[in-house]
Design an enzyme around this catalytic site. Structure first.
Site, mmCIF file in Angstrom:
data_model
loop_
_atom_site.group_PDB
_atom_site.id
_atom_site.type_symbol
_atom_site.label_atom_id
_atom_site.label_comp_id
_atom_site.label_asym_id
_atom_site.label_seq_id
_atom_site.Cartn_x
_atom_site.Cartn_y
_atom_site.Cartn_z
ATOM 1 N N LYS A 104 0.079 4.266 -0.289
ATOM 2 C CA LYS A 104 -0.592 5.443 0.287
ATOM 3 C C LYS A 104 -0.430 6.653 -0.643
ATOM 4 O O LYS A 104 -0.363 6.490 -1.848
ATOM 5 C CB LYS A 104 -0.057 5.724 1.695
ATOM 6 C CG LYS A 104 -0.057 4.476 2.567
ATOM 7 C CD LYS A 104 0.119 4.778 4.017
ATOM 8 C CE LYS A 104 0.250 3.479 4.789
ATOM 9 N NZ LYS A 104 0.157 3.633 6.208
ATOM 10 N N GLU A 126 -5.249 -5.094 10.813
ATOM 11 C CA GLU A 126 -4.280 -4.017 10.959
ATOM 12 C C GLU A 126 -4.567 -3.232 12.240
ATOM 13 O O GLU A 126 -5.379 -2.296 12.235
ATOM 14 C CB GLU A 126 -4.383 -3.058 9.771
ATOM 15 C CG GLU A 126 -4.064 -3.692 8.441
ATOM 16 C CD GLU A 126 -3.494 -2.664 7.474
ATOM 17 O OE1 GLU A 126 -2.364 -2.890 7.017
ATOM 18 O OE2 GLU A 126 -4.139 -1.642 7.218
ATOM 19 N N SER A 179 3.436 -2.081 10.379
ATOM 20 C CA SER A 179 4.896 -2.048 10.535
ATOM 21 C C SER A 179 5.572 -3.377 10.183
ATOM 22 O O SER A 179 6.526 -3.800 10.849
ATOM 23 C CB SER A 179 5.278 -1.590 11.949
ATOM 24 O OG SER A 179 4.785 -0.277 12.183
ATOM 25 N N ASN A 208 0.878 -1.184 0.000
ATOM 26 C CA ASN A 208 0.000 0.000 0.000
ATOM 27 C C ASN A 208 0.910 1.226 0.000
ATOM 28 O O ASN A 208 1.515 1.551 1.021
ATOM 29 C CB ASN A 208 -0.887 -0.031 1.253
ATOM 30 C CG ASN A 208 -1.682 1.247 1.414
ATOM 31 O OD1 ASN A 208 -1.814 2.043 0.482
ATOM 32 N ND2 ASN A 208 -2.219 1.457 2.604
ATOM 33 N N GLU A 257 -6.783 4.549 7.992
ATOM 34 C CA GLU A 257 -6.555 5.979 7.719
ATOM 35 C C GLU A 257 -7.808 6.598 7.109
ATOM 36 O O GLU A 257 -8.129 7.751 7.370
ATOM 37 C CB GLU A 257 -5.331 6.153 6.808
ATOM 38 C CG GLU A 257 -4.041 5.938 7.599
ATOM 39 C CD GLU A 257 -2.857 5.442 6.793
ATOM 40 O OE1 GLU A 257 -2.904 5.490 5.545
ATOM 41 O OE2 GLU A 257 -1.881 4.999 7.417
ATOM 42 N N HIS A 306 -9.439 0.947 5.000
ATOM 43 C CA HIS A 306 -8.154 1.196 5.679
ATOM 44 C C HIS A 306 -8.385 2.146 6.853
ATOM 45 O O HIS A 306 -9.194 3.071 6.757
ATOM 46 C CB HIS A 306 -7.147 1.791 4.685
ATOM 47 C CG HIS A 306 -5.752 1.783 5.223
ATOM 48 N ND1 HIS A 306 -5.313 2.723 6.131
ATOM 49 C CD2 HIS A 306 -4.714 0.942 5.012
ATOM 50 C CE1 HIS A 306 -4.055 2.450 6.451
ATOM 51 N NE2 HIS A 306 -3.670 1.369 5.786
ATOM 52 N N GLY A 308 2.383 2.344 10.689
ATOM 53 C CA GLY A 308 3.312 3.458 10.502
ATOM 54 C C GLY A 308 4.013 3.885 11.779
ATOM 55 O O GLY A 308 4.615 4.958 11.834
#
Ligand code: PEP
Length: 253
Positions: free
Chosen positions: A11, A168, A213, A9, A98, A96, A174
């Site tokens: 991003k 996730e 991560s 991904n 985010e 996701h 991240g």
């Protein structure tokens, strides 16, 4: 045996030239493994075409990072499942964290995105995961169960190979901090059970991947767990060598 899957991904990173170069690097460094492991690259929308050209004939699949649930119409700024397919995508990531956290995406939106994408023939990676606060309160499985149930109920999944659930944990994305293999396995085996309650026996064939991560150092131990069928990789997928090393480890059975 479920085929392992590694998805990158990217991003909101990479201009088209940079994206093409990174895709070329991944293609060259994973050439030996393209049939053994399912590899997906998900660049930003603007680089789908450039990356798609590099992936042609390589076996590496193109994915998008988001989609809208309607096929066409007055939805300024949105991209439909059919448009993604027309741009060469066979995969799309939905839900996701985010997008849930920064853009207010709800479970219902995730369900509609999943259903519309499957209907259009796209394969889907659905992301679920708890926040640090939810984890600290001991609510991880309850939160993830809610997300999985709301995403899958009534979506009519006919091909289990076309659905991937990515666990996730939000606190691991991240941050450089990842769930231990045992922690991830605990949640992922629960996810398989929850999916089984909705989808029946075909849940055994759905791939459940871990994201948060993931890098070349921790991937081996994660993949040693029975319900970790691969990884959704963010930061480390922006370097061809790291991505190749993760794919290489996934190719060892
Ligand atoms: C992700 O974006 O899905 C992700 C897991 O990111 P990272 O690997 O950087 O934590």
């Amino acid at each position: 045996m479920r085929k392992r899957l590694i998805a990158g991904n990217w991003k909101m990173n990479m201009l088209r030239g940079e994206a093409a170069e990174l895709a070329r690097g991944v293609v060259e460094s994973t050439r030996r493994l393209a049939g053994k492991v399912d590899i997906i690259l998900a660049p930003p929308f603007t680089a789908l075409d450039a990356v798609g050209k590099e992936l042609q004939g390589t076996g590496i699949m193109l994915g998008a990072q988001n989609v809208f649930w309607e096929e066409r119409g007055a939805f300024t700024g949105e991209i439909s499942p059919g448009m993604l397919a027309d741009s060469g995508c066979s995969w799309v990531i939905v839900g996701h964290s985010e997008r849930r956290r920064i853009l207010g995406e709800t479970d219902e939106m995730v369900r509609m995105k999943l259903a519309a994408s499957l209907k259009a023939g796209l394969k889907v990676i659905v992301c679920v995961g708890e926040t640090l606060e939810e984890r600290d309160r001991g609510h991880t499985v309850k939160v993830v169960e809610g997300q999985v149930v709301k995403a899958l109920t009534g979506t009519g999944i006919s091909d289990p190979g076309g659905l991937v659930i990515a666990y996730e944990p939000v606190w691991a994305i991240g941050t450089g901090r990842h769930a231990t293999p045992a922690e991830a396995e605990f949640v992922q085996s629960a996810i398989r059970e929850i999916a089984g309650n909705i989808l029946g026996d075909s849940a055994a064939r759905i791939r459940i991947v871990y994201g948060g991560s993931v890098n070349e150092e921790n991937i081996r131990d994660l993949l040693a767990e029975p319900d970790i069928d691969g990884a959704l990789v963010g930061g480390a997928s922006l370097r061809a060598e790291s991505m190749a090393s993760i794919v290489e480890t996934a190719g060892e059975q």
